[in-house]
Write a protein that holds these residues in place. Structure first.
Motif, PDB file in Angstrom:
ATOM      1  N   ALA A  75       0.830  -1.204   0.000  1.00  0.00           N
ATOM      2  CA  ALA A  75       0.000   0.000   0.000  1.00  0.00           C
ATOM      3  C   ALA A  75       0.864   1.253   0.000  1.00  0.00           C
ATOM      4  CB  ALA A  75      -0.923   0.000   1.217  1.00  0.00           C
ATOM      5  N   ILE A  76       1.962   1.210   0.747  1.00  0.00           N
ATOM      6  CA  ILE A  76       2.879   2.355   0.780  1.00  0.00           C
ATOM      7  C   ILE A  76       3.532   2.544  -0.586  1.00  0.00           C
ATOM      8  CG2 ILE A  76       5.042   3.222   1.765  1.00  0.00           C
ATOM      9  CD1 ILE A  76       4.190   1.943   4.425  1.00  0.00           C
ATOM     10  N   GLU A  77       3.956   1.437  -1.205  1.00  0.00           N
ATOM     11  CA  GLU A  77       4.580   1.518  -2.522  1.00  0.00           C
ATOM     12  C   GLU A  77       3.606   2.067  -3.562  1.00  0.00           C
ATOM     13  OE1 GLU A  77       7.750   1.049  -3.330  1.00  0.00           O
ATOM     14  OE2 GLU A  77       8.156   0.710  -1.198  1.00  0.00           O
ATOM     15  N   LEU A  78       2.333   1.737  -3.415  1.00  0.00           N
ATOM     16  CA  LEU A  78       1.310   2.212  -4.345  1.00  0.00           C
ATOM     17  C   LEU A  78       1.283   3.738  -4.408  1.00  0.00           C
ATOM     18  CD1 LEU A  78      -1.214   1.636  -6.170  1.00  0.00           C
ATOM     19  CD2 LEU A  78      -2.573   1.731  -4.074  1.00  0.00           C
ATOM     20  N   LEU A  79       1.560   4.378  -3.296  1.00  0.00           N
ATOM     21  CA  LEU A  79       1.507   5.842  -3.235  1.00  0.00           C
ATOM     22  C   LEU A  79       2.512   6.497  -4.175  1.00  0.00           C
ATOM     23  CD1 LEU A  79       1.219   6.359   0.634  1.00  0.00           C
ATOM     24  CD2 LEU A  79      -0.621   6.503  -1.052  1.00  0.00           C
ATOM     25  N   GLY A  80       3.600   5.786  -4.459  1.00  0.00           N
ATOM     26  CA  GLY A  80       4.643   6.369  -5.291  1.00  0.00           C
ATOM     27  C   GLY A  80       4.568   5.992  -6.756  1.00  0.00           C
ATOM     28  N   LYS A  81       3.551   5.223  -7.128  1.00  0.00           N
ATOM     29  CA  LYS A  81       3.441   4.770  -8.517  1.00  0.00           C
ATOM     30  C   LYS A  81       2.689   5.787  -9.381  1.00  0.00           C
ATOM     31  CE  LYS A  81       3.635  -0.203  -7.545  1.00  0.00           C
ATOM     32  NZ  LYS A  81       2.905  -1.497  -7.663  1.00  0.00           N
ATOM     33  N   GLU A  82       3.044   5.803 -10.667  1.00  0.00           N
ATOM     34  CA  GLU A  82       2.340   6.651 -11.619  1.00  0.00           C
ATOM     35  C   GLU A  82       0.878   6.197 -11.721  1.00  0.00           C
ATOM     36  OE1 GLU A  82       3.395   9.234 -13.197  1.00  0.00           O
ATOM     37  OE2 GLU A  82       5.570   9.159 -12.851  1.00  0.00           O
ATOM     38  N   PHE A  83      -0.006   7.122 -12.041  1.00  0.00           N
ATOM     39  CA  PHE A  83      -1.418   6.766 -12.171  1.00  0.00           C
ATOM     40  C   PHE A  83      -2.088   7.722 -13.148  1.00  0.00           C
ATOM     41  CE2 PHE A  83      -1.064   9.972  -8.969  1.00  0.00           C
ATOM     42  CZ  PHE A  83      -2.229  10.716  -9.002  1.00  0.00           C
ATOM     43  N   ASP A  84      -3.236   7.288 -13.661  1.00  0.00           N
ATOM     44  CA  ASP A  84      -3.962   8.114 -14.620  1.00  0.00           C
ATOM     45  C   ASP A  84      -4.457   9.397 -13.956  1.00  0.00           C
ATOM     46  OD1 ASP A  84      -3.611   6.211 -16.573  1.00  0.00           O
ATOM     47  OD2 ASP A  84      -5.532   5.210 -16.160  1.00  0.00           O
ATOM     48  N   THR A  85      -4.410  10.491 -14.712  1.00  0.00           N
ATOM     49  CA  THR A  85      -4.897  11.761 -14.195  1.00  0.00           C
ATOM     50  C   THR A  85      -6.386  11.659 -13.873  1.00  0.00           C
ATOM     51  OG1 THR A  85      -3.301  12.957 -15.558  1.00  0.00           O
ATOM     52  CG2 THR A  85      -5.163  14.220 -14.674  1.00  0.00           C
ATOM     53  N   PRO A  86      -6.787  12.007 -12.654  1.00  0.00           N
ATOM     54  CA  PRO A  86      -8.206  11.907 -12.296  1.00  0.00           C
ATOM     55  C   PRO A  86      -9.038  12.940 -13.032  1.00  0.00           C
ATOM     56  CG  PRO A  86      -6.982  13.005 -10.554  1.00  0.00           C
ATOM     57  CD  PRO A  86      -5.962  12.508 -11.530  1.00  0.00           C
ATOM     58  N   THR A  87     -10.318  12.680 -13.142  1.00  0.00           N
ATOM     59  CA  THR A  87     -11.215  13.616 -13.796  1.00  0.00           C
ATOM     60  C   THR A  87     -11.168  14.988 -13.136  1.00  0.00           C
ATOM     61  OG1 THR A  87     -13.550  14.079 -14.300  1.00  0.00           O
ATOM     62  CG2 THR A  87     -13.109  12.762 -12.337  1.00  0.00           C
ATOM     63  N   SER A  88     -11.367  16.026 -13.943  1.00  0.00           N
ATOM     64  CA  SER A  88     -11.379  17.389 -13.403  1.00  0.00           C
ATOM     65  C   SER A  88     -12.738  17.748 -12.810  1.00  0.00           C
ATOM     66  CB  SER A  88     -10.998  18.392 -14.495  1.00  0.00           C
ATOM     67  OG  SER A  88     -11.951  18.358 -15.540  1.00  0.00           O
ATOM     68  N   ASP A  89     -13.733  16.903 -13.035  1.00  0.00           N
ATOM     69  CA  ASP A  89     -15.066  17.113 -12.443  1.00  0.00           C
ATOM     70  C   ASP A  89     -15.008  16.633 -11.000  1.00  0.00           C
ATOM     71  OD1 ASP A  89     -17.691  16.972 -11.551  1.00  0.00           O
ATOM     72  OD2 ASP A  89     -18.478  16.202 -13.449  1.00  0.00           O
TER      73      ASP A  89
END
Length: 217
Positions: A75-89
């Motif tokens: 879970a801690i490692e997940l925080l540092g991973k790249e991810f898709d940009t969330p919606t602006s809505d």
């Protein structure tokens, strides 16, 4: 104590989705609508509340054991991973994250923290999202503190170390970038009323800081 086979035992630390980390302080039998049911009494320190949950509905309500050290580190490692940009809505983003919060898994809680932390680097979060971020971050810190046997301060430092390098690389919002993140007073008020109503519905047996959570009863 009632003699019944249960998934959780006395003094066991458990996670109650959207409520926090708590301890099973009692397992007992209680009459509810003419039927005798077995209950867990779970003390949640963050709200200083005892919550009574039917034993046979605990799993469907998402109550689970604290994760082990390997899951905590993932879970801690997940925080540092790249991810898709969330919606602006922000209203859609808020609902998506609320759904994750109710799922209760440590990975989903970490995903909420990651999403809202990095979103706050682009633009200040609306009030409801700030509250959601703070709640999710507290839930994550508390569970990881138990799982890794570290203080809350140590966990907070670990989380920030994973979040900040990625966050520092996210550009600030330019003046030409359209964003639907403005506070919507009507939505805020409606959601707040809904949350208040949910809390009132839970408080069926609220003497001395106790709540009776009947799940789908």
């Amino acid at each position: 104590m009632a003699k019944i086979k249960t998934e959780f035992s006395l003094k066991q630390i458990v996670v109650y989705p959207s409520q926090g980390v708590g301890e099973v302080v009692d397992i007992f039998k209680k009459d509810f609508k003419g039927e005798e049911l077995y209950y867990y009494k779970i003390y949640v320190p963050v709200s200083d509340m005892n919550i009574m949950v039917p034993v046979d509905k605990a799993a469907s309500m998402g109550i689970r054991s604290v994760v082990d050290k390997d899951q905590a580190m993932k879970a801690i490692e997940l925080l540092g991973k790249e991810f898709d940009t969330p919606t602006s809505d922000w209203k859609l983003r808020y609902q998506q994250n609320i759904d994750l919060l109710h799922s209760g898994s440590v990975e989903d809680i970490a995903a909420i923290v990651r999403c809202l932390y990095h979103r706050s680097k682009i633009k200040e979060l609306p009030a409801m999202e700030r509250k959601l971020y703070e709640s999710a971050k507290k839930l994550l810190e508390d569970e990881l503190s138990y799982a890794l046997e570290k203080s809350s301060k140590e966990i907070e430092t670990l989380l920030h170390a994973k979040l900040e390098p990625l966050g520092a690389n996210i550009p600030k919002k330019s003046s030409s970038y359209y964003d639907d993140d403005d506070d919507d007073d009507e939505f805020n008020e409606e959601a707040s009323r809904r949350n208040d109503s949910d809390e009132d519905d839970e408080d069926e047996d609220g003497d001395d800081g106790d709540e009776l959570d009947e799940g789908d009863e």
